[in-house]
Motif scaffolding. Sequence first.
Motif, PDB file in Angstrom:
ATOM      1  N   ALA A 286       0.717  -1.192   0.081  1.00  0.00           N
ATOM      2  CA  ALA A 286      -0.012   0.010   0.089  1.00  0.00           C
ATOM      3  C   ALA A 286       0.846   1.203  -0.057  1.00  0.00           C
ATOM      4  O   ALA A 286       0.488   2.159  -0.719  1.00  0.00           O
ATOM      5  N   ALA A 287       1.866   1.233   0.629  1.00  0.00           N
ATOM      6  CA  ALA A 287       2.864   2.362   0.772  1.00  0.00           C
ATOM      7  C   ALA A 287       3.301   2.569  -0.483  1.00  0.00           C
ATOM      8  O   ALA A 287       3.743   3.780  -0.872  1.00  0.00           O
ATOM      9  N   THR A 288       3.781   1.386  -1.203  1.00  0.00           N
ATOM     10  CA  THR A 288       4.671   1.688  -2.407  1.00  0.00           C
ATOM     11  C   THR A 288       3.835   2.114  -3.595  1.00  0.00           C
ATOM     12  O   THR A 288       4.218   3.060  -4.113  1.00  0.00           O
ATOM     13  N   VAL A 289       2.417   1.745  -3.262  1.00  0.00           N
ATOM     14  CA  VAL A 289       1.400   2.571  -4.326  1.00  0.00           C
ATOM     15  C   VAL A 289       1.540   3.922  -4.079  1.00  0.00           C
ATOM     16  O   VAL A 289       1.616   4.673  -5.105  1.00  0.00           O
ATOM     17  N   ALA A 290       1.302   4.269  -2.880  1.00  0.00           N
ATOM     18  CA  ALA A 290       1.231   5.651  -2.500  1.00  0.00           C
ATOM     19  C   ALA A 290       2.497   6.421  -2.995  1.00  0.00           C
ATOM     20  O   ALA A 290       2.374   7.649  -3.771  1.00  0.00           O
ATOM     21  N   ILE A 291       3.626   5.961  -2.804  1.00  0.00           N
ATOM     22  CA  ILE A 291       4.893   6.670  -3.203  1.00  0.00           C
ATOM     23  C   ILE A 291       4.861   6.857  -4.507  1.00  0.00           C
ATOM     24  O   ILE A 291       5.346   7.911  -5.205  1.00  0.00           O
ATOM     25  N   GLU A 292       4.882   5.716  -5.352  1.00  0.00           N
ATOM     26  CA  GLU A 292       4.503   5.722  -6.771  1.00  0.00           C
ATOM     27  C   GLU A 292       3.917   6.781  -7.506  1.00  0.00           C
ATOM     28  O   GLU A 292       4.195   7.452  -8.264  1.00  0.00           O
TER      29      GLU A 292
ATOM     30  N   GLY B 207       2.827  -8.595  -5.883  1.00  0.00           N
ATOM     31  CA  GLY B 207       2.625  -8.637  -7.075  1.00  0.00           C
ATOM     32  C   GLY B 207       2.042  -7.583  -7.896  1.00  0.00           C
ATOM     33  O   GLY B 207       2.207  -6.345  -7.297  1.00  0.00           O
ATOM     34  N   LYS B 208       1.578  -7.622  -9.061  1.00  0.00           N
ATOM     35  CA  LYS B 208       1.282  -6.340  -9.756  1.00  0.00           C
ATOM     36  C   LYS B 208      -0.359  -5.919  -9.437  1.00  0.00           C
ATOM     37  O   LYS B 208      -0.905  -6.848  -9.765  1.00  0.00           O
ATOM     38  N   LEU B 209      -0.322  -4.643  -9.040  1.00  0.00           N
ATOM     39  CA  LEU B 209      -1.665  -4.119  -8.658  1.00  0.00           C
ATOM     40  C   LEU B 209      -2.304  -3.549  -9.602  1.00  0.00           C
ATOM     41  O   LEU B 209      -1.657  -2.333  -9.994  1.00  0.00           O
ATOM     42  N   SER B 210      -3.548  -3.456 -10.108  1.00  0.00           N
ATOM     43  CA  SER B 210      -4.467  -2.591 -10.711  1.00  0.00           C
ATOM     44  C   SER B 210      -5.663  -2.325 -10.032  1.00  0.00           C
ATOM     45  O   SER B 210      -6.270  -3.387  -9.366  1.00  0.00           O
ATOM     46  N   PHE B 211      -6.362  -1.309 -10.406  1.00  0.00           N
ATOM     47  CA  PHE B 211      -7.744  -1.154  -9.680  1.00  0.00           C
ATOM     48  C   PHE B 211      -8.925  -1.182 -10.609  1.00  0.00           C
ATOM     49  O   PHE B 211      -8.726  -0.619 -11.751  1.00  0.00           O
TER      50      PHE B 211
ATOM     51  N   ILE C 274      -3.434   6.616  -9.843  1.00  0.00           N
ATOM     52  CA  ILE C 274      -3.682   5.251  -9.365  1.00  0.00           C
ATOM     53  C   ILE C 274      -4.861   4.450 -10.228  1.00  0.00           C
ATOM     54  O   ILE C 274      -4.625   3.406 -10.743  1.00  0.00           O
ATOM     55  N   ARG C 275      -5.889   4.899 -10.574  1.00  0.00           N
ATOM     56  CA  ARG C 275      -6.893   4.416 -11.460  1.00  0.00           C
ATOM     57  C   ARG C 275      -6.086   3.946 -12.423  1.00  0.00           C
ATOM     58  O   ARG C 275      -6.714   2.790 -12.916  1.00  0.00           O
ATOM     59  N   ALA C 276      -5.591   4.720 -13.270  1.00  0.00           N
ATOM     60  CA  ALA C 276      -4.989   4.546 -14.642  1.00  0.00           C
ATOM     61  C   ALA C 276      -3.887   3.644 -14.692  1.00  0.00           C
ATOM     62  O   ALA C 276      -3.600   3.014 -15.834  1.00  0.00           O
ATOM     63  N   ASN C 277      -3.186   3.375 -13.646  1.00  0.00           N
ATOM     64  CA  ASN C 277      -1.783   2.764 -13.861  1.00  0.00           C
ATOM     65  C   ASN C 277      -1.641   1.316 -13.120  1.00  0.00           C
ATOM     66  O   ASN C 277      -2.711   0.917 -12.313  1.00  0.00           O
ATOM     67  N   ALA C 278      -0.708   0.382 -13.527  1.00  0.00           N
ATOM     68  CA  ALA C 278      -0.467  -0.794 -12.585  1.00  0.00           C
ATOM     69  C   ALA C 278       0.768  -0.748 -11.735  1.00  0.00           C
ATOM     70  O   ALA C 278       1.495   0.247 -12.197  1.00  0.00           O
ATOM     71  N   PHE C 279       0.842  -1.160 -10.687  1.00  0.00           N
ATOM     72  CA  PHE C 279       2.180  -1.002  -9.660  1.00  0.00           C
ATOM     73  C   PHE C 279       2.813  -2.276  -9.363  1.00  0.00           C
ATOM     74  O   PHE C 279       1.714  -3.233  -8.944  1.00  0.00           O
ATOM     75  N   GLU C 280       3.961  -2.203  -9.431  1.00  0.00           N
ATOM     76  CA  GLU C 280       4.760  -3.412  -9.174  1.00  0.00           C
ATOM     77  C   GLU C 280       5.249  -3.458  -7.728  1.00  0.00           C
ATOM     78  O   GLU C 280       5.663  -2.709  -7.151  1.00  0.00           O
ATOM     79  N   THR C 281       4.612  -4.340  -6.964  1.00  0.00           N
ATOM     80  CA  THR C 281       4.600  -4.361  -5.305  1.00  0.00           C
ATOM     81  C   THR C 281       4.977  -5.764  -4.794  1.00  0.00           C
ATOM     82  O   THR C 281       5.157  -6.766  -5.704  1.00  0.00           O
ATOM     83  N   SER C 282       5.381  -5.820  -3.507  1.00  0.00           N
ATOM     84  CA  SER C 282       5.834  -7.124  -2.948  1.00  0.00           C
ATOM     85  C   SER C 282       4.489  -8.064  -3.175  1.00  0.00           C
ATOM     86  O   SER C 282       5.111  -9.256  -2.905  1.00  0.00           O
TER      87      SER C 282
ATOM     88  N   VAL D 124      -8.687  -3.826  -5.742  1.00  0.00           N
ATOM     89  CA  VAL D 124      -7.634  -4.423  -6.726  1.00  0.00           C
ATOM     90  C   VAL D 124      -7.951  -5.496  -7.268  1.00  0.00           C
ATOM     91  O   VAL D 124      -8.821  -6.266  -7.091  1.00  0.00           O
ATOM     92  N   LYS D 125      -7.329  -5.853  -8.422  1.00  0.00           N
ATOM     93  CA  LYS D 125      -7.431  -6.955  -9.267  1.00  0.00           C
ATOM     94  C   LYS D 125      -6.028  -7.464  -9.215  1.00  0.00           C
ATOM     95  O   LYS D 125      -5.073  -6.868  -9.655  1.00  0.00           O
ATOM     96  N   LYS D 126      -6.212  -8.684  -8.724  1.00  0.00           N
ATOM     97  CA  LYS D 126      -4.622  -9.674  -8.984  1.00  0.00           C
ATOM     98  C   LYS D 126      -5.181 -10.922  -8.358  1.00  0.00           C
ATOM     99  O   LYS D 126      -6.135 -11.281  -7.942  1.00  0.00           O
TER     100      LYS D 126
END
Lengths: 287, 383
Positions: free
Chosen positions: B309-315, B342-346, B332-340, B352-354
């Motif tokens: 969650a913090a990684t998404v916020a920082i990105e 897995g890859k998260l998108s919303f 955040i809506r438009a992008n995907a995030f590489e995190t601990s 989250v979709k994962k």
Amino acid sequence: MLHVELVLQGLVNGSMYAVVAIGLTLIYGLLRILHVAHAGLYTLGAYITVLTTNATGSLALGILAAMLVVGLCGMLVYRLLYEPMLERPPYVALIASIGLFICMEESYRIVFGPYGSSFDMPRLGERIALGPISIAAADAAMLVGAIVLLTGLAMLMRRTRFGVAWRATVTDPAMARSFGIDTIKVRYVNFFIASVFAAAAGSLVAVLNNLVEPTMGSVPSYKSLAIIVLGGLGQVGGTLAAALLLGVIEAYGTIYAGAYLDRDAIAFIFLIVVLMIRPQGLFARGS
Amino acid sequence: MRIRLKYLALALSVTGWVCAPAQAQDVVKIGFHAPLTGFAAADGKSAKQGAELAVAQANAAGGINGKKIQLVVYDDEGKPENTIPLANKLIGQDKVAIAVSGGYSGPTRAAAPVFNRAGMVYLSAYAIHPDITKAGDFIFRTGMMGEVQGRAGAKLMADMLKKKKVVIVAVNNDFGQALTAGVEEVAGKFGLNIVKKYTFAMPDRQFGPLVAQVKADAPEVIYAPGYFFNAGPLVAQLRAAGVDVPIIGQEGYDSQRFIEIAGKASEGVIVTTSLDRDSKSPATRAFIDDYEKAYKDRVDMVAASGNAAATVAIEALRKAGSLDGKALRDFIRANAFETSIGKLSFNGLGEVKKPVQVQVVKDANFHHYAVIDDLVLLAPPEK
């Protein structure tokens, strides 16, 4: 067969409640203090058992160390917290006790960490078969431990000079003093014994769950208050009966009423019903 | 006169207090709350450490366009009544740019409408209640909804293990209820037969009566949503009673403490979670190694979730181009995030979709068992 096991499991839980609540009854009986921080000493007993056992490899040593240290801590709590406020109204000691309990819980969290501790090797995990029914060794230890402790207490109360002094002090402190009984000493010994019981309960629960946590005392703290009220405040026999009865009622409640009622709510519904019908407590003697 | 001086001093100190943060424009603040004391302090500590690690690493990598990131941490004690004032404090006094919940559903659900009204993005790390994201479009959830994970549990039992006769033993709060509801929702589809359902309370550690009853029910598989401090004793007591059918847990089990408490009894327990210990993904590997090095402790699901969650916020703070709430939300809506985890998108609701990770306890560690990536089955609600 299911019912035999349910009753047996109820008695295991009930005997744990009994060992905690008996200490509380002893203190209430003598000083009319509702010693909520008793549950904090119970948690301390559990921690000392696990840490000593992990350090030395001996569970027996762990339990003994817990009983001794917590017994002394109980005396310290009396000396430092309750003795200065004996002349005050009883709610002062109650509030102080709740404060101490919260303080203890948070200290355990700071010192031992919030994740809780376990034995390096789970203890007494095997199962003992008694004909068609079987019981986990840890459950058996809880039952046997409770029987030994409570029998010991009964012997102490009936057969020794301390027992006589204790009963005399409860009945009439002024008269007891005039007969040469050191009532101050009785109070210290009383706190020692009550706290040893808390430690023993903590040790047994640590073995049963293989888990001790900073907040493990919160449920026993209020449930044992319900039990001593049910047992008729200050009545040792009544407390024992109330604890065992509650254990069995909870065992059935978990299975047949669990969808509507939290297990911990059962104790209080039982308490409310009893107070409506028998306000002096289930097993209170006299008027 | 003395009194007046006192007031003057007080007034000065108050204005000083108010001015100080306004001058400190060289930091970007992320608000954070978790139960650092009280019954849920273990999860609070993990979540906080996970988030702190993300912030420390981002700062080491240059922060946000040269500005340092500061994590403003508050203790919510696991109590919903605490988070509304906390949320107002984070928004009004600390002036954070974005907020993360490292707390349980109750506190997170209470705070979500406050953040949404203020137009501030709020990310829930692992609280599972469906109402959280319904508070508005500034609210996101990086963890899985309970229902979604329950559906994965049903597929695991029926499709992968081929066990149909299930008994559910669930903790009696929103966590247990949501997971149970997820299993029930798709039970018909998978041909699962839910024989009995039992509940226990969060403080319960002794399950003697339940164990006796479950044994009498003779299920083929046990689905038991709960936390590690319930699950450790529960699994140990079930195995000690001779119940040897598979036990299916979920992310609440996902802590090394579960294995330490249950000992040998934990072997073979299968859980649905979000952290894959055997992952080859560089983001996950780096997180596991760095976390265990930084805190000298084993990683768990909550730490990974707080970190994600913090990684998404920082990105978002880094790349949205503005610290404005709307810009962060849209990014955040438009992008995907590489995190601990897995890859998260919303999706449109902020869910989250994962895929769901399935882990099994083997040789006193969690290991990869399977991945459930049927995104139709796992689709979170859109509204």
